[in-house]
Design a protein around this motif. Structure first.
Motif, PDB file in Angstrom:
ATOM      1  N   CYS B 660      23.365   4.366   6.571  1.00 21.01           N
ATOM      2  CA  CYS B 660      23.131   4.016   7.960  1.00 21.01           C
ATOM      3  C   CYS B 660      22.193   2.830   8.032  1.00 21.01           C
ATOM      4  CB  CYS B 660      22.539   5.204   8.727  1.00 21.01           C
ATOM      5  SG  CYS B 660      20.907   5.677   8.189  1.00 21.01           S
ATOM      6  N   ALA B 661      22.129   2.263   9.209  1.00 17.94           N
ATOM      7  CA  ALA B 661      21.169   1.198   9.445  1.00 17.94           C
ATOM      8  C   ALA B 661      19.882   1.853   9.920  1.00 17.94           C
ATOM      9  CB  ALA B 661      21.702   0.244  10.489  1.00 17.94           C
ATOM     10  N   GLY B 662      18.850   1.057  10.089  1.00 23.43           N
ATOM     11  CA  GLY B 662      17.625   1.669  10.567  1.00 23.43           C
ATOM     12  C   GLY B 662      16.458   0.725  10.508  1.00 23.43           C
ATOM     13  N   LYS B 663      15.325   1.314  10.749  1.00 20.71           N
ATOM     14  CA  LYS B 663      14.127   0.500  10.859  1.00 20.71           C
ATOM     15  C   LYS B 663      13.022   1.144  10.047  1.00 20.71           C
ATOM     16  CE  LYS B 663      11.669  -1.459  14.795  1.00 20.71           C
ATOM     17  NZ  LYS B 663      11.846  -1.767  16.204  1.00 20.71           N
ATOM     18  N   LEU B 664      12.269   0.312   9.362  1.00 17.39           N
ATOM     19  CA  LEU B 664      11.129   0.813   8.615  1.00 17.39           C
ATOM     20  C   LEU B 664       9.873   0.444   9.386  1.00 17.39           C
ATOM     21  CD1 LEU B 664      12.051  -0.505   5.064  1.00 17.39           C
ATOM     22  CD2 LEU B 664      12.891   1.523   6.234  1.00 17.39           C
ATOM     23  N   PHE B 665       9.005   1.387   9.551  1.00 15.37           N
ATOM     24  CA  PHE B 665       7.710   1.093  10.139  1.00 15.37           C
ATOM     25  C   PHE B 665       6.694   1.164   9.013  1.00 15.37           C
ATOM     26  CE2 PHE B 665       8.790   1.311  14.617  1.00 15.37           C
ATOM     27  CZ  PHE B 665      10.003   1.965  14.579  1.00 15.37           C
ATOM     28  N   LEU B 666       6.170   0.017   8.655  1.00 13.68           N
ATOM     29  CA  LEU B 666       5.253  -0.048   7.529  1.00 13.68           C
ATOM     30  C   LEU B 666       3.834  -0.200   8.025  1.00 13.68           C
ATOM     31  CD1 LEU B 666       7.405  -0.439   5.269  1.00 13.68           C
ATOM     32  CD2 LEU B 666       5.983  -2.281   4.467  1.00 13.68           C
ATOM     33  N   PHE B 667       2.967   0.639   7.545  1.00 18.13           N
ATOM     34  CA  PHE B 667       1.562   0.543   7.927  1.00 18.13           C
ATOM     35  C   PHE B 667       0.780   0.205   6.671  1.00 18.13           C
ATOM     36  CE2 PHE B 667       3.900   3.465  10.533  1.00 18.13           C
ATOM     37  CZ  PHE B 667       3.625   3.028  11.808  1.00 18.13           C
ATOM     38  N   HIS B 668       0.320  -1.009   6.616  1.00 20.06           N
ATOM     39  CA  HIS B 668      -0.159  -1.527   5.340  1.00 20.06           C
ATOM     40  C   HIS B 668      -1.548  -2.125   5.493  1.00 20.06           C
ATOM     41  CE1 HIS B 668       0.663  -2.934   1.271  1.00 20.06           C
ATOM     42  NE2 HIS B 668       0.031  -4.045   1.600  1.00 20.06           N
ATOM     43  N   THR B 669      -2.379  -1.970   4.453  1.00 22.87           N
ATOM     44  CA  THR B 669      -3.759  -2.418   4.614  1.00 22.87           C
ATOM     45  C   THR B 669      -4.192  -3.579   3.746  1.00 22.87           C
ATOM     46  OG1 THR B 669      -4.490  -0.846   2.955  1.00 22.87           O
ATOM     47  CG2 THR B 669      -4.602  -0.134   5.249  1.00 22.87           C
TER      48      THR B 669
END
Lengths: 767, 1119
Positions: B660-669
């Motif tokens: 499937c398609a989709g979205k990544l939500f990356l929380f990076h420091t």
């Protein structure tokens, strides 16, 4: 000492040793003419009820190249407090603790009845036993369920302070971290990528941050358990946790499309297991227990591709050099096995599948490390469940019947040299003056490592007499051999068991009778069989058979009594009488015959043959057949088709199978239900008797045999028919008359034909 | 009337009111006149006086009685005459405006003189508008304008204009106008504003503004002329109904127009013009003629404008455009007050003011819906609130062009140097009043397309042969109509069912895609969201992880869903990571989540399939448990190193595995320095700034991320990145993947829960909730003659035509530049069709089509009259921001300046009437180009200050790349709103003031916002009472500098300000963090950075200086 037979038995009882020859030919030339090499079957940890270990350390010969241990055969000067090493003749001072020594106050190791003695080493840290489960999740639901239950059950059998770890694999490999509460945590590895030990340890976070050496040293002991504790935890701490974890174990979730095998990363899983232990507990007793339900289908160590249309290799493919994955896979597992052995860990393989599961390639993992190999159809069978349970059985002291990380060292008096060993061991490559250049089995060393062993683990150790013909040994001279086994006891103690034996030398020309009488044909058969099987691993089957035949013929020529060219005059003395028969059955055994066996089965059979003790080995070579009938009490009968009679119940024990066979009449009776009629209660008893006996065997044996209950004409009767000597076949049925037995449809030669031929060859002057 | 008729055609879908679109145009007309302005002002001024009187008369409203108009017309002539004389420039403006008007169907129809004038007026108004700037006025004006624009009726007000008569006087006054000219620019007379508002409407505004700025009376006057005052009243004031009535009333004027219109297009627009025109008509007449005529005409029209001026005086206030470079206040230009003559003392009020322009447009065009039925109409400014009625062209919310009139030949285009670009926002969010595009299902056969060029069926396709075939409007290929699609044509050649089919009557609509449009010929599965959380030491310590996990629990209930779906089809997955990755199995059947660690970052893979992506509702318990435990699990972590590329790779692989398609939500420091692919090193080097190597700061460190992005795009994996850096993280490299996959980057430097929580939470909420299209491909097709050659935005292109977007949300825009292939035809115009194939949130495959028809021109003046500066700036900023990747910043800046100078010089040379070389003449539509351009040049990317980090620059650079026009507008020219000037009771937004320190009074409090930042500036001598009621402390000195939250106090001022802040935040796609700045405080430096009209600390020129510089450049080009 009444007979050699008793002598042999007594020796076996006491020392766990059986020699092919109990009187040794005194020169190299004579020894080679004996055909059967001077060799022994050694059961290093033979269970001894009457052998309490002594709580001190052995006294060693001070010569650096010798270091033999003080034993009852040493000459002792009580006054001077000196002892002479019976191997190198070095004179040694007793250590200070032995000052009180005298003829009447002897330490145990000097008493003759302690030719075998066990020391407990108090030094050094004691590390707990380690059990690392490596579990295949590409199983059918009920199989997995059964396996999960077995594993959960096993937790209760483990010593409470033992460390356990869990690795599961399918398409991926998961190393489960057992320490955390709440969330279950695992490290996942791709199943297709071979990783070095270093990489694995890095990825598991096992490598300690680089620290200056000085700091690292003192810190190490403390940090050690901490680091590894994430994956290996004491059972008593996490058994609840692990039980839940096992309970939640799912089948490998990756979809398997039609016509494909599930992707099973056995090779990588094992590699990770090995790497994990290597990084955390090197040289500590540990068991890697691999549970697999099929062949490795991807990554390093892959045995067959995932296309179902490509079948797994058969003997036929191998002969045709058509098994393209085999070599590579074997190499992978060999590499793993060697690393494991170097670390002192062992690998068990529990393979339960209807098809082959790659034991051929993986066998070295168990063979080289002293691990178990168990083969079954399904984890959901009592065969597996009970076998597995039996691993954790305890001896009369309440200790587990397993020992780890053993080193076996053999010392010989100077007339002898060590040619090699055959058994679940690897060479430690320790050269020395007593190491022969001629190798039999794993040679070139005087020490071997046996990473996992139990009280029945038996090695065949082969020697070479090097005394030259022109340097006769004085009358009454004795040759001595000392076996020193250092190992980690299941109680985590380090122990050393020392067995020192001596046998008389005899001049083969003048005293052949003595030598002949002292021949242990059972031990010889097994030792020869081991040699044969060892050869079969690397040579073509027919070559091995030919070699075996030649040895037999030569033996008969040497020790038979006959007139040249007169086969009928051929006789063998009592001490040799059974030997040809053993050889006959050995030739037909699955250890040398691959026909009708898959490569996996052959590997499995050979694995067990190479580690079982003499009795069991003999059963494997020549199964035992008992007969139950109304004619008398149960009795052993000839393993011959003539023993198959309609009014008998037969019980055959081949070690791997227990077959109960109801003769034709018996079967009909049973069908008619006579056993349920009160007036025929004796029939009921008759039916029950073999069952009870079979139960006894089943209970005692490891691995648990396949239990087969069949009857005349039953399809499973083939197990029996394939084993018995085909004295009656479709070819000679009528010649033998109506009297007895069941004809076997085979072209194999029968024992009679074999013997006739043997006699002919033996008496022939040509060969 | 005609209008009404036209309206009916609107398809059922469409909103019925097609008619009005024209209005806006009128306003534009004003723009063109820009050059003229000076004169107009003069004119205005003249009129002003007269008007002034009128204005007060709020009565002006009364004037609505359209009857007046005629008078105006009468007057007009006189006015014109006068004007003509005055500033030709002004005139030009006027004319241009008129021209536009003409284009507008409305104007054309009007053909009639009267109408025309009207038009001109509005145009004028706009120009003025800008100068006036007085926010308040504008605000009101806005309302007014609308009325004006909308209701041609207002023109009647024009009657009100009666003043027109005054116009005459105005004309007379012209001389004064000179003076005024300057005034107009000056917004000074704020007070007047009120009046202005009343008086000044459309045209008026400008006037009023000026007036306001300068002499209140004057302002008043201009308004009066605009009479708009009346208009306004009618509309806004009087109350809608009234206003409408006005419109209605306008009809009469229209009626008149009709006559005129006859000549012109029957377009519905005309009416509007007409409405306005009434007053102005006279002038228009003049203008019209001229309009068509070449430049000279313009000149004349402008004069007309002046006439406007005369009428409404204000309308033509275009003045600001002329500036004397050297002595800006060239004596010639009446506009400039004498003082300005000193070079360095140019009166800032005399130069075009964005505030005024915006205000005017609001007033003129805000009230009536913008109807898209007519080709080549310029829409209202992005700062104006307006409704759109789709009648065959895509709403400006979807597509905005730099120019709505394209030169017919490439030579012309080259000469003008005006970039031809469209800023496309295919999934733009619409206000609730506007219906989202209709979905058309053509069943298994799929959407009907041209066989040759594959363009989709649209309203411009020509059906022939009784409907059996159609000719493609893009490539002229003749195609058969499939039997199931056949329909008869009516007598006009239109399909009978045209209005029943969105694809035949609307500018924007959607097709349901068939399986042929899907990857692997399989309908897609619903998309998935994967949350990937950095759990390294920094993230834990800052409290981010705890906060995030807490928030996610509730946020998961608000995943985007389609239509009326009960629950979102989107599945979610969770990953945490530091140096290794942790995947979580949150299958609903589990009692506890399971964590799976993958440490093989060199060769990333997804360790599980089943249970990773789950339905939120089914697995809620497990997910909640997971989110509860994550902060605990890592509470003691000491791992400071992180990886980055493997994280994205993992997400992408997970989507691949799930097909499937989709979205990544990356929380990076932090900078990913752990050993892994995509490992980065700290390469921040401020010494590179202003060297040839500066571009490397914007370029990614390694090509690995591009490769990764490519894979992501192929999988339809969009990446949104939330950064929480404490130091350099190399945004330039980290943002590569989000950038190429259509994702967003959010950056929270030195994140601290107490301070940044609200902002982060709000951004996250919006980001998660917003509707996204996945796995999209966008293609822009054009009619023969032009071709899309370049694209800007957050996307990936593997060939030269297809824009591939792993994800596309309603905030992302793609800017497309066009070049000529061939000659264009004035008759047929130019067509754009933007087709976006995407997977909706529910996993439905759809095609969204936007069509836009543009005019083509053979006269450069037409081009200049139909430009949109905001869009232009949007394009230029993106162009420049991309340029810094390859060229030294200095080069980029020079290129920008040169191009602008060329654009303006070309205008001066070809469109403006002859005038002194010392005069700066700007096209009405582009009079803000210099100020905006200056803002772009001063932006952090192109001219970094010492306090701007490399990361900030990279961040802004990528942010701007996908901004739409409204965002760039406010980003480059922040809004500065005085909080304490308007009465507390007023509910409207306070009128903005220009972004300059000079505009700040130390007794007031101001609010500044640019779409990313929000400041409250407190003057040192603000009344204690105000301080008390806003900050809850007793004195200025007790206010905490840097405060980020206003205390919640129960008083009207506090409520109002907080309400205002909330509403501003609601308008922006990103949460703006508030910073309270005190005058004379050290934080003030930060604030001053945003006062873009001033000289900046890092060397950015002030507006005035820059204008002079531009003038010099232009003069150089001309000589």
């Amino acid at each position: 000492m009444a007979t050699y037979l008793e002598f042999i038995q007594q020796n076996e009882e006491r020392d766990g040793v059986r020699f092919s020859w109990n009187v040794w030919p005194s020169s190299r030339l004579e020894a080679t003419r004996m055909v059967v090499p001077l060799a022994c079957l050694l059961t290093p940890l033979k269970e001894r009820l009457d052998l309490p270990p002594v709580q001190y350390e052995p006294v060693l010969c001070s010569r650096p190249t010798c270091k033999a241990i003080l034993n009852p055969l040493c000459q002792v000067d009580y006054r001077a407090k000196l002892w002479a090493c019976n191997f190198c003749f070095q004179r040694n001072q007793f250590p200070p603790a032995y000052t009180g020594i005298s003829e009447v106050n002897q330490p145990a190791e000097l008493m003759p009845q302690f030719s075998t003695i066990e020391y407990v080493i108090q030094r050094g840290p004691q590390s707990p036993l380690i059990f690392l489960y490596v579990v295949d999740t590409c199983l059918e639901e009920d199989d997995l369920q059964a396996l999960k239950e077995s594993l959960q059950m096993s937790l209760s059998l483990l010593p409470p302070d033992a460390l356990v770890g869990l690795i599961t694999f399918g398409r991926m490999v998961q190393v489960h971290e057992l320490s955390c509460e709440g969330i279950s945590k695992s490290y996942v590895f791709r199943g297709t990528k071979d990783l070095t030990a270093k990489q694995i340890q890095d990825m598991l976070g096992l490598t300690k941050p680089a620290m200056p050496m000085q700091q690292a040293r003192p810190a190490q002991p403390k940090e050690h358990p901490f680091v590894s504790s994430r994956f290996l935890q004491p059972v008593h701490k996490i058994d609840m946790n692990l039980t839940d974890l096992l309970g939640e174990l799912q089948r490998d979730p990756w979809p398997v499309t039609q016509g494909k095998r599930p992707l099973r990363s056995t090779g990588v899983a094992l590699s990770i297991a090995v790497g994990l232990l290597e990084g955390t507990f090197p040289n500590t007793g540990a068991r890697i227990m691999l549970f697999t339900g099929g062949p490795p289908t991807q990554g390093p160590g892959m045995v067959v591709g995932d296309e179902l249309k490509v079948p797994i290799r058969s003997w036929h493919d191998i002969e045709k050099d058509n098994a393209r994955l085999m070599k590579k896979a074997t190499k992978h597992y060999e590499m793993l096995a060697n690393r494991t052995a170097a670390n002192g860990h062992c690998i068990d393989i529990y393979a339960c599948a209807l098809d082959q599961s790659g034991l051929l390639e993986m066998k070295c993992c168990a063979n080289l490390t002293g691990g178990y190999m168990v083969m079954g159809d399904s984890f959901n069978t009592s065969l597996f469940k009970q076998t597995f349970q039996r691993i954790f059985s305890k001896d009369f002291n309440g200790d587990f019947r397993m020992a780890f990380g053993a080193t076996l060292e053999v010392k010989t008096s100077r007339e002898l040299k060590i040619a090699g060993a055959i058994g679940p061991c690897v060479s430690l490559n320790v050269k020395g003056p007593c190491v022969s250049e001629n190798e039999l089995g794993v040679g070139g060393t005087s020490q071997w490592k046996i990473c996992g062993l139990d009280p029945t683990t038996t090695l065949g150790i082969y020697f070479e007499v090097v005394n030259q013909h022109n340097a006769p040994i004085p009358q009454g001279g004795r040759g001595a051999i000392q076996f020193v086994t250092q190992y980690q006891h299941s109680s985590t103690q380090r122990r050393i068991r020392v067995t020192t034996i001596a046998r008389n030398w005899a001049d083969a020309q003048s005293q052949l009778k003595h030598i002949e009488a002292a021949f242990d044909q059972e031990a010889a058969a097994v030792l020869m069989a081991r040699l044969g099987v060892f050869r079969a691993e690397s040579e073509e089957g027919p070559d091995v058979l030919r070699w075996l035949d030649r040895q037999l013929i030569r033996l008969c020529q040497k020790f038979g009594q006959y007139n040249k060219e007169d086969a009928t005059s051929f006789r063998l003395s009592e001490s040799f009488s059974l030997y040809p028969q053993f050889m006959f059955h050995l030739r037909r055994s699955p250890f040398l015959q691959v026909f009708n066996n898959s490569p996996d089965e052959s590997s499995y059979y050979r694995h067990h043959f190479a580690r079982q003790d003499l009795t069991q080995s003999l059963i494997m070579i020549q199964p035992i057949l008992y007969s139950y009938s109304f004619h008398g009490p149960p009795e052993p009968v000839l393993l011959d088709s003539s023993s198959i009679l309609a009014d008998r119940i037969l019980l055959m024990d081949t070690f791997f199978q227990i077959v109960i066979y109801l003769g034709e009449t018996i079967a009909q009776w049973r069908k008619a239900g006579y056993q349920d009629m009160p007036e025929y209660e004796n029939f009921k008893h008759l039916l029950q008797a073999p069952l009870d006996d079979a139960q006894d065997i089943l209970q005692a044996r490891f691995p648990m045999p396949r239990y087969i209950h069949t009857e005349h004409g039953g399809s499973q009767a083939r197990f029996l028919l394939s084993k018995v000597n085909p004295s009656q076949t479709h070819n000679n049925l009528y010649a033998w008359g109506q009297e007895s037995g069941a004809p076997i449809l085979t072209d194999d030669v029968s024992l009679q034909v074999f013997m006739d031929h043997l006699k002919k060859l033996a008496v022939s002057s040509a060969s | 009337m005609n209008v009404n008729q036209s309206a009916p055609p609107v398809p059922p879908f469409g909103q019925p009111q097609p008619v009005y679109p024209g209005y806006h145009q009128s306003s534009y007309g004003g723009q063109p006149g820009s050059t003229a302005p000076p004169t107009p002002y003069g004119a205005y001024n003249g009129p002003v006086p007269g008007y002034q009187q009128t204005p007060p008369p709020g009565v002006s409203r009364a004037p609505p009685s359209s009857g007046v108009p005629p008078t105006s017309t009468a007057q007009v002539p006189s006015g014109q005459g006068a004007y003509g004389q005055f500033g030709q420039g002004d005139i030009q403006n006027g004319p241009s405006s008129t021209v536009q008007m003409q284009r507008l169907p409305g104007s054309q129809p009007f053909g009639s003189a009267p109408l025309a004038p009207v038009v001109s007026q509005p145009t004028v108004l706009q120009p003025y508008g800008p100068p006036p700037t007085s926010a308040q006025v504008t605000a009101q004006m806005a309302g007014m304008q609308i009325s004006g624009a909308v209701a041609p009726a207002p023109p009647p007000s024009g009657l009100g204009y009666g003043p027109p008569t005054s116009l005459a006087s105005a004309s007379g006054s012209f001389p004064n106008s000179g003076l005024y000219g300057s005034y107009p620019q000056g917004q000074a007379p704020p007070p007047s504003q009120a009046q202005g508002s009343s008086g000044a409407q459309p045209p008026q505004r400008s006037a009023p503004q000026q007036a306001s700025s300068f002499t209140p009376p004057a302002s008043g006057v201009p308004r009066m002329p605009s009479m708009t005052g009346p208009v306004l009243p009618g509309q806004s004031f009087v109350g809608p109904p009234v206003s409408q009535p006005n419109h209605v009333s306008s009809p009469p004027p229209q009626v008149l127009h009709p006559g005129t219109q006859m000549a012109g297009l029957p377009g519905q627009l005309p009416p509007m013009h007409s409405s306005q025109q009434p007053g102005y008509q006279l002038q228009q007449n003049g203008s019209f003629g001229p309009v068509r005529g070449p430049q000279p005409n313009y000149g004349s029209p402008y004069p007309g404008a002046p006439s406007f001026g005369s009428q409404p005086g204000p309308p033509q206030p275009l003045p600001p455009k002329r500036l004397d470079p050297d002595a800006i206040p060239s004596p010639q230009l009446n506009e400039l007050p004498p003082q300005q003559k000193t070079r360095h003392r140019i009166d800032p009020d005399a130069i075009p003011s964005p505030i005024q322009v915006i205000e005017d447009d609001r007033n003129n065009r805000g009230s009536e819906p913008f109807v898209t039925g007519v080709r080549g109409q310029v829409p209202p400014l992005v700062t104006t609130n307006f409704l759109v009625k789709d009648q065959g062209n895509a709403s400006p919310r979807y597509i905005r062009c730099t120019s709505y009139n394209i030169p017919c030949t490439s030579d012309m285009a080259k000469q003008a140097q005006v970039p031809l670009a469209a800023v496309i926002k295919p999934l733009a969010r619409l206000p609730p009043e506007e219906a989202s595009p209709y979905v058309v299902d053509h069943g298994e056969s799929g959407p009907l397309r041209c066989n040759r060029c594959k363009a989709y069926m649209c309203p411009f396709m020509q059906f022939i042969e009784g409907g059996r075939r159609f000719q493609c409007c893009f490539c002229s290929c003749i195609n058969d109509v499939p039997p199931q699609y056949f329909q008869h044509l009516d007598h006009t050649g239109k399909r009978v069912d045209a209005y029943d089919r969105p694809e035949l009557s609307l500018g924007s609509y959607e097709f349901l895609a068939t399986v042929d449009y899907c990857k692997n010929n399989k309908f897609p599965s619903p998309p998935a969201f994967i949350f990937m959380i950095d759990v390294s030491y920094n993230a834990i310590r800052s409290g981010l992880v705890r906060l995030l996990c807490e928030e996610l629990k509730s946020l998961l209930d608000f995943l985007p869903r389609e239509g009326g779906a009960e629950e979102s089809a989107i599945r979610v997955g969770f990953v945490t990571y530091n140096k290794v990755l942790h995947f979580y199995n949150v299958k609903s059947s589990l009692a506890q989540p399971q964590m799976m660690v993958v440490s093989d970052v060199a060769d990333m893979f997804v360790p599980l399939l089943d249970g990773f992506l789950v339905n939120v509702n089914e697995s809620r318990a497990v997910i909640t448990s997971l989110l509860d435990q994550i902060p605990e699990m890592f509470a003691d972590t000491r791992e400071t190193e992180t990886v980055f590329a493997p994280v994205i790779q993992a997400g992408m692989e997970a989507l691949k595995a799930a097909e499937c398609a989709g979205k990544l939500f990356l929380f990076h420091t932090s900078l990913p320095i752990a050993e892994a692919p995509g490992k980065l090193k700290n390469r921040d080097d401020r010494k590179l700034i202003n060297t040839d190597k500066e571009k490397t700061l914007f370029q990614p460190q390694t090509g690995a991320y591009q490769t990764l992005a490519k894979e992501c795009v192929a999988q339809g994996c969009c990446v949104d990145l939330f950064l929480f850096p404490n130091q350099y993280v190399d945004v330039a490299t980290l943002s590569v993947v989000p950038q190429l996959t259509g994702g967003s980057v959010y950056k929270y430097a030195c994140f601290q829960v107490e301070n940044d929580q609200e902002r982060f939470m709000s951004d996250l909420r919006q980001d998660v909730q917003k509707v996204v299209g996945f796995d999209a491909v966008m293609r822009v097709r054009t009619s023969t003659g032009i071709r899309a050659i370049d694209f800007f935005g957050a996307f990936y292109m593997s060939n030269t035509t297809d824009v591939e977007l792993a994800g596309l949300d309603g905030d992302k825009t793609v800017t497309v530049e066009f070049k000529h292939d061939d000659r264009l035809n004035e008759e047929s115009g130019a067509l754009l069709q933007c087709a976006l194939l995407y997977t909706s949130c529910a996993g439905q495959r759809r095609l969204r089509i936007h069509n836009l028809a543009l005019n083509c021109c053979t006269q450069l003046a037409d081009l200049y009259r139909n430009c949109e500066t905001d869009t232009l700036i949007n394009y230029m900023a993106k162009f420049a921001y991309r340029g810094v990747l390859n060229s030294p910043v200095k080069t980029v800046r020079d290129t920008l300046i040169t191009q602008c100078a060329q654009i303006l010089a070309c205008y001066r040379k070809n469109c403006a009437s002859p005038s002194s070389a010392g005069q700066l003449i700007l096209p009405e539509c582009m009079k803000l180009l210099p100020v905006y351009l200056n803002c772009v040049l001063k932006s952090d990317v192109l001219q970094p200050g010492a306090e701007v980090t490399t990361d900030d620059r990279a961040y802004v650079r990528q942010l701007v790349t996908s901004m739409d026009v409204a965002e760039t507008n406010v980003f480059f020219y922040p809004r500065l709103l005085p909080l304490t000037k308007s009465p507390i009771e007023s509910t409207t937004e306070p009128p903005a003031v220009r972004a300059s320190e000079e505009r700040l009074s130390n007794g007031d409090i101001y609010l500044l916002e640019n779409g990313l930042n929000l400041f409250i500036w407190v003057g040192a001598s603000v009344q204690q009472g105000v301080v008390q009621s806003l900050f809850g402390v007793s004195s200025f000195s007790q206010i905490t500098s840097g405060l980020s939250i206003l205390p919640v106090l129960d008083n009207p001022l506090s409520k109002k300000v907080r309400g205002l802040i909330d509403s501003l935040r609601a308008q922006r796609s990103r949460y703006m963090k508030l910073i309270v700045v005190k005058q004379e405080d050290k934080l003030e430096m930060l604030f001053k950075h945003f006062l873009v009209e001033d000289k900046s600390l890092n060397g950015g020129a002030s507006y005035v200086d820059f204008l002079c510089h531009m003038h010099k450049e232009i003069r150089q080009l001309l000589s």
